[in-house]
Design an enzyme around this catalytic site. Structure first.
Site, mmCIF file in Angstrom:
data_model
loop_
_atom_site.group_PDB
_atom_site.id
_atom_site.type_symbol
_atom_site.label_atom_id
_atom_site.label_comp_id
_atom_site.label_asym_id
_atom_site.label_seq_id
_atom_site.Cartn_x
_atom_site.Cartn_y
_atom_site.Cartn_z
ATOM 1 N N LEU A 71 -4.661 -0.204 1.868
ATOM 2 C CA LEU A 71 -3.690 -0.855 2.534
ATOM 3 C C LEU A 71 -2.682 0.107 1.816
ATOM 4 O O LEU A 71 -2.566 0.587 1.072
ATOM 5 C CB LEU A 71 -2.750 -1.911 1.460
ATOM 6 C CG LEU A 71 -4.458 -3.089 1.121
ATOM 7 C CD1 LEU A 71 -3.230 -4.307 0.218
ATOM 8 C CD2 LEU A 71 -4.543 -3.975 2.518
ATOM 9 N N ARG A 121 8.987 4.165 -18.494
ATOM 10 C CA ARG A 121 7.262 4.218 -19.639
ATOM 11 C C ARG A 121 7.549 6.357 -20.104
ATOM 12 O O ARG A 121 7.849 6.994 -18.321
ATOM 13 C CB ARG A 121 5.800 4.638 -18.712
ATOM 14 C CG ARG A 121 5.673 3.561 -18.761
ATOM 15 C CD ARG A 121 3.898 3.419 -18.263
ATOM 16 N NE ARG A 121 3.925 2.216 -18.087
ATOM 17 C CZ ARG A 121 1.937 2.296 -17.953
ATOM 18 N NH1 ARG A 121 0.965 3.043 -18.249
ATOM 19 N NH2 ARG A 121 1.742 0.871 -17.632
ATOM 20 N N ARG A 125 -6.634 -8.323 -21.593
ATOM 21 C CA ARG A 125 -6.183 -7.083 -22.535
ATOM 22 C C ARG A 125 -4.255 -7.438 -22.464
ATOM 23 O O ARG A 125 -3.945 -7.912 -21.717
ATOM 24 C CB ARG A 125 -6.324 -6.056 -23.511
ATOM 25 C CG ARG A 125 -6.093 -5.061 -22.214
ATOM 26 C CD ARG A 125 -5.959 -3.713 -22.205
ATOM 27 N NE ARG A 125 -6.162 -2.726 -20.490
ATOM 28 C CZ ARG A 125 -5.008 -2.790 -19.838
ATOM 29 N NH1 ARG A 125 -4.119 -3.329 -20.308
ATOM 30 N NH2 ARG A 125 -4.975 -2.471 -19.342
HETATM 31 P P1 ADP Z 1 -7.407 0.857 -12.475
HETATM 32 O O1 ADP Z 1 -8.562 -0.245 -13.054
HETATM 33 O O2 ADP Z 1 -8.137 2.525 -12.232
HETATM 34 O O3 ADP Z 1 -6.464 0.803 -12.738
HETATM 35 P P2 ADP Z 1 -6.982 -1.037 -9.709
HETATM 36 O O4 ADP Z 1 -7.793 -1.300 -9.020
HETATM 37 O O5 ADP Z 1 -5.991 -1.125 -10.995
HETATM 38 O O6 ADP Z 1 -7.652 0.847 -10.676
HETATM 39 O O7 ADP Z 1 -6.358 0.039 -8.571
HETATM 40 C C1 ADP Z 1 -5.423 1.415 -9.507
HETATM 41 C C2 ADP Z 1 -4.431 1.043 -8.144
HETATM 42 O O8 ADP Z 1 -4.618 1.737 -6.743
HETATM 43 C C3 ADP Z 1 -3.389 -0.022 -7.698
HETATM 44 O O9 ADP Z 1 -2.152 -0.293 -8.258
HETATM 45 C C4 ADP Z 1 -2.850 0.962 -6.236
HETATM 46 O O10 ADP Z 1 -1.633 1.477 -6.075
HETATM 47 C C5 ADP Z 1 -4.145 1.236 -6.002
HETATM 48 N N1 ADP Z 1 -4.963 0.807 -5.174
HETATM 49 C C6 ADP Z 1 -6.390 -0.232 -5.744
HETATM 50 N N2 ADP Z 1 -6.622 -1.063 -4.662
HETATM 51 C C7 ADP Z 1 -6.183 -0.096 -4.250
HETATM 52 C C8 ADP Z 1 -6.219 -0.914 -2.028
HETATM 53 N N3 ADP Z 1 -7.497 -1.487 -1.632
HETATM 54 N N4 ADP Z 1 -5.236 -0.337 -0.945
HETATM 55 C C9 ADP Z 1 -4.372 0.623 -1.858
HETATM 56 N N5 ADP Z 1 -4.180 1.514 -2.604
HETATM 57 C C10 ADP Z 1 -4.969 0.563 -3.272
#
Ligand code: ADP
Length: 445
Positions: A203, A337, A291
């Site tokens: 996205l 943070r 968590r």
């Molecule tokens: P992690 O577990 O490593 O934190 P996440 O799936 O929560 O991985 O994703 C971390 C961050 O990566 C999200 O907050 C977002 O900023 C970015 N992100 C994850 N998936 C997408 C996507 N499909 N498109 C754009 N950015 C993404």
């Protein structure tokens, strides 16, 4: 209620948990590596046990040492905090096998959500909308290319076992797919010992919106609203807000209902966070954290709840004792943070804190284990504290944050305080007009 709680963590979160225990009248056991013998979480604990040398693998991740510490001190429950063993289902199982309570969800739910492919499959079946992507794991480049063709570029190749923003690679076109796929896979194998990857549509301007959930063992599930964690660098959160400047109260209620209804059907217990990307008025689930989150204080400030106390209460078998209607949202909260890093290069800056002065006053909260004379060790995460402000509205929260950041003095090491001071003066930040890609561009200019 528990007789004694062992806190399997360090730093600000160990202190945070200790504070909740103290208010509940529950004695605590601190564990620490040899590098942390002088740490504040050790100094303030009722008892402490050294569990190993500095590397986390040999201390804070040393399951045998932690279980032994719990057993020799007579602890009947273990709070894992965040990071380290907090999302390790095997650890939770072992805690239970030793007749103690793991303060968190069931091992089965930790395991399910720790595998992001399984998490997405479960959430889809519970009626939660997802970011479009592959149907499960993508075994080879050919399949990856077929998925790319179907959902359209750019796409993101993600590690099923991912965390901390690692194991994620963007492919902007079919030509970039082979490299992205290969790199995501090998990074994932190196970081998590698992090379399963999946693909999502990348996205281009989403916000990261997450919902805080709490459930008891009797089947009651409530939400405490959303947090906006869009300000990220390398997929790591830097500043979080509650509520989101982009979400209306009606959207909050609707997303909260989607999340609570899913977790009710799942039979989930304790705290959890459902993370969504929000773009063009649509929410799409990306992952769930089983968590307490680093950024939980912003939720506590606007809801007037102690989430750690709630975790302990429900883990001890108590019913929530209130319903969604009792949860009232009040004002606005922002968390910065603060890390021991150079605010320009982001190089870690471990070392001696020679002087320390924390801000105070109305609506200011500091969650930190720092003190004057403390030596920030080089072995662990660089976050050394969180500054949280709460005010009746977002503008007043920003004004309060400005003056609190001015008051904050951490001398002897470089920190990211100056970066936060810059961010909050930016007109786009002040207008709440930012996406997950905003901060990368901001630090690059
Ligand atoms: P992690 O577990 O490593 O934190 P996440 O799936 O929560 O991985 O994703 C971390 C961050 O990566 C999200 O907050 C977002 O900023 C970015 N992100 C994850 N998936 C997408 C996507 N499909 N498109 C754009 N950015 C993404």
């Amino acid at each position: 209620m528990f007789q004694k709680i062992l806190i399997a963590n360090r730093g600000e979160i160990a202190l945070r948990i200790q504070r909740a225990c103290r208010e509940l009248g529950i004695p605590t056991v601190a564990v620490h590596s040899t590098a942390d013998a002088e740490a504040m979480h050790v100094r303030l604990a009722d008892e402490s046990v050294c569990i190993g040398p500095p590397p986390a693998r040999e201390s804070y991740l040393n399951v045998a040492a932690i279980l032994s510490a719990a057993s020799i001190t007579g602890a009947d429950a273990i709070h894992p905090g965040y990071g380290f063993l907090s999302e390790n289902a095997g650890f939770a199982e072992m805690v239970e096998a030793h007749g103690m309570t793991f303060i968190g969800p069931s091992p089965a739910h930790i395991r399910m959500m720790g595998d992001k492919i399984a998490a997405k499959t479960a959430m889809a079946s519970l009626g939660v909308p997802l970011v479009p992507g592959s149907d499960g794991a993508v075994p080879d480049v050919e399949t990856a290319l077929a998925v790319g063709k179907k959902i359209g570029y750019p796409v993101l190749v993600k590690a099923a076992a991912g965390g901390g923003g690692r194991g994620m690679k963007v492919a902007r076109s079919a030509e970039e797919m082979e490299d992205a796929f290969r790199i995501a896979r090998s990074e994932s194998l190196a970081a998590f010992g698992n090379d399963a990857v999946y693909i999502e549509k990348y996205l281009d301007r989403p916000r990261h919106i997450e919902m805080q959930i709490l459930a008891d063992s009797q089947g009651s599930v409530v939400h405490f609203g959303e947090r906006d964690c869009s300000l990220q660098r390398r997929h790591q959160k830097l500043l979080e807000e509650a509520g989101s400047p982009a979400i209306s109260p009606e959207q909050r209620t609707a997303l909260g209902e989607t999340a609570t209804s899913a977790l009710r059907k799942l039979g989930y217990r304790n705290v959890g966070t459902l993370e969504f990307l929000y773009q063009d008025g649509q929410f799409a689930f990306i992952e769930m954290n089983t968590r307490l989150q680093v950024e939980h204080p912003v939720t506590e400030m606007i809801c007037g709840v102690d989430l750690v106390r709630e975790q302990i209460r429900v883990a001890a078998g108590n019913a929530l004792g209130y319903t969604q209607d009792d949860i009232v949202f009040n004002g606005h909260a922002i968390e910065c943070r603060i890390t021991a890093e150079d605010p320009e290069t982001f190089m870690p800056t471990p070392g001696r804190v020679t002087a320390y002065h924390a801000p105070g006053g109305l609506g200011v909260r500091i969650d930190s284990a720092l003190y004057a004379g403390y030596f920030v060790p080089p072995f662990y995460d660089s976050m050394v504290g969180k500054l949280i402000v709460h005010a009746p509205n977002r503008l007043e929260a920003i004004n309060r944050l400005r003056r609190a950041l001015e008051e904050f003095a951490i001398v002897g090491i470089k920190t990211t305080i100056p970066l936060h001071q810059k961010i909050i003066e930016d007109p786009e930040f002040q207008a709440g007009d930012y996406t997950i890609h905003w901060l990368e561009r901001f630090v690059a200019r």
